[in-house]
Enzyme design. Structure first.
Site, mmCIF file in Angstrom:
data_model
loop_
_atom_site.group_PDB
_atom_site.id
_atom_site.type_symbol
_atom_site.label_atom_id
_atom_site.label_comp_id
_atom_site.label_asym_id
_atom_site.label_seq_id
_atom_site.Cartn_x
_atom_site.Cartn_y
_atom_site.Cartn_z
ATOM 1 C CG ASP A 136 6.281 -35.638 -89.609
ATOM 2 O OD1 ASP A 136 5.765 -35.494 -90.738
ATOM 3 O OD2 ASP A 136 7.263 -36.383 -89.408
ATOM 4 C CB CYS A 180 4.975 -38.913 -90.418
ATOM 5 S SG CYS A 180 5.235 -40.698 -90.329
ATOM 6 C CB THR A 204 7.538 -43.819 -93.659
ATOM 7 O OG1 THR A 204 7.480 -43.679 -92.237
ATOM 8 C CG2 THR A 204 8.938 -43.527 -94.174
ATOM 9 C CG HIS A 213 -11.349 -58.319 -92.359
ATOM 10 N ND1 HIS A 213 -10.694 -59.352 -92.993
ATOM 11 C CD2 HIS A 213 -12.592 -58.273 -92.903
ATOM 12 C CE1 HIS A 213 -11.500 -59.910 -93.887
ATOM 13 N NE2 HIS A 213 -12.659 -59.262 -93.855
ATOM 14 C CG HIS A 238 -13.645 -59.858 -89.207
ATOM 15 N ND1 HIS A 238 -12.517 -60.507 -89.642
ATOM 16 C CD2 HIS A 238 -14.577 -60.017 -90.186
ATOM 17 C CE1 HIS A 238 -12.737 -61.023 -90.840
ATOM 18 N NE2 HIS A 238 -13.985 -60.744 -91.194
ATOM 19 N NE ARG A 277 -10.166 -64.275 -86.563
ATOM 20 C CZ ARG A 277 -10.570 -64.731 -87.744
ATOM 21 N NH1 ARG A 277 -10.746 -63.899 -88.758
ATOM 22 N NH2 ARG A 277 -10.787 -66.020 -87.916
HETATM 23 C C1 RB5 Z 1 10.903 -37.132 -90.697
HETATM 24 O O1 RB5 Z 1 12.069 -36.892 -91.391
HETATM 25 C C2 RB5 Z 1 10.520 -38.595 -90.825
HETATM 26 O O2 RB5 Z 1 11.371 -39.389 -90.078
HETATM 27 C C3 RB5 Z 1 9.075 -38.815 -90.415
HETATM 28 O O3 RB5 Z 1 8.246 -38.005 -91.183
HETATM 29 C C4 RB5 Z 1 8.530 -40.215 -90.575
HETATM 30 O O4 RB5 Z 1 8.805 -40.717 -91.845
HETATM 31 C C5 RB5 Z 1 8.866 -41.163 -89.499
HETATM 32 O O5 RB5 Z 1 8.358 -42.292 -89.447
#
Ligand code: RB5
Length: 149
Positions: free
Chosen positions: A12, A69, A71, A102, A137, A140
């Site tokens: 993103d 993205c 996170t 795995h 593995h 699983r």
């Molecule tokens: C965007 O602000 C943020 O929410 C996105 O990049 C991401 O971290 C979502 O999981």
């Protein structure tokens, strides 16, 4: 060594710079990179980009995928909704190696607001050079696939 090395990348808006650094790095290491963007910095929606990248892997067009993205979490969740996708978020190289060895992960997710570029490239290298170990593995991983039914 993977014979047909074609990989899809997407992100993103929060991870465009890191995605482009990953693309250059992966390309320099012999992979054909299918970078499906986005390329402009406007705010966008990670579910769209996670799904598009995942479909490129699930269809067989690409062997592996990397999504990013802020996170790494949201785009990972979106990718994993596509049948056949096993995508893990990694902030360290050990985990990136293990999800291949795995879990037979076919996609990697990275948080651009979590790790710096050097760490991200180490994570990518670990993911791309590890091989699935099969054996117990595989049983699983088959069970994971069974959960989609
Ligand atoms: C965007 O602000 C943020 O929410 C996105 O990049 C991401 O971290 C979502 O999981």
């Amino acid at each position: 060594m993977t014979v047909n090395k074609r990989i899809v990348l997407s992100s993103d808006h929060a991870a465009i710079d890191l995605r482009q650094a990953v693309a250059a790095h992966v390309s320099a290491n012999g992979w054909e990179v299918v970078d499906i963007g986005p390329t402009t910095p406007e705010s966008t929606h990670y579910p769209l980009h996670g799904k598009a990248a995942a479909q490129a892997v699930a269809s067989g067009d690409c062997q592996l995928g990397i999504v990013l993205c802020g996170t790494g979490q949201g785009i990972m969740m979106a990718a994993n909704k596509v049948p056949g996708i096993r995508c893990g978020v990694c902030s360290d190289a050990f985990s990136a190696r293990m999800i291949r060895q795995h879990n037979d992960a076919n996609m990697l997710s990275i948080g651009a607001r979590v790790v710096g570029e050097g760490q991200a490239l180490d994570i990518v290298d670990a993911f791309l050079t590890a091989e699935f170990e099969g054996g117990r593995h595989a049983t699983r991983v088959d069970m994971i696939e069974g959960n989609e039914a």
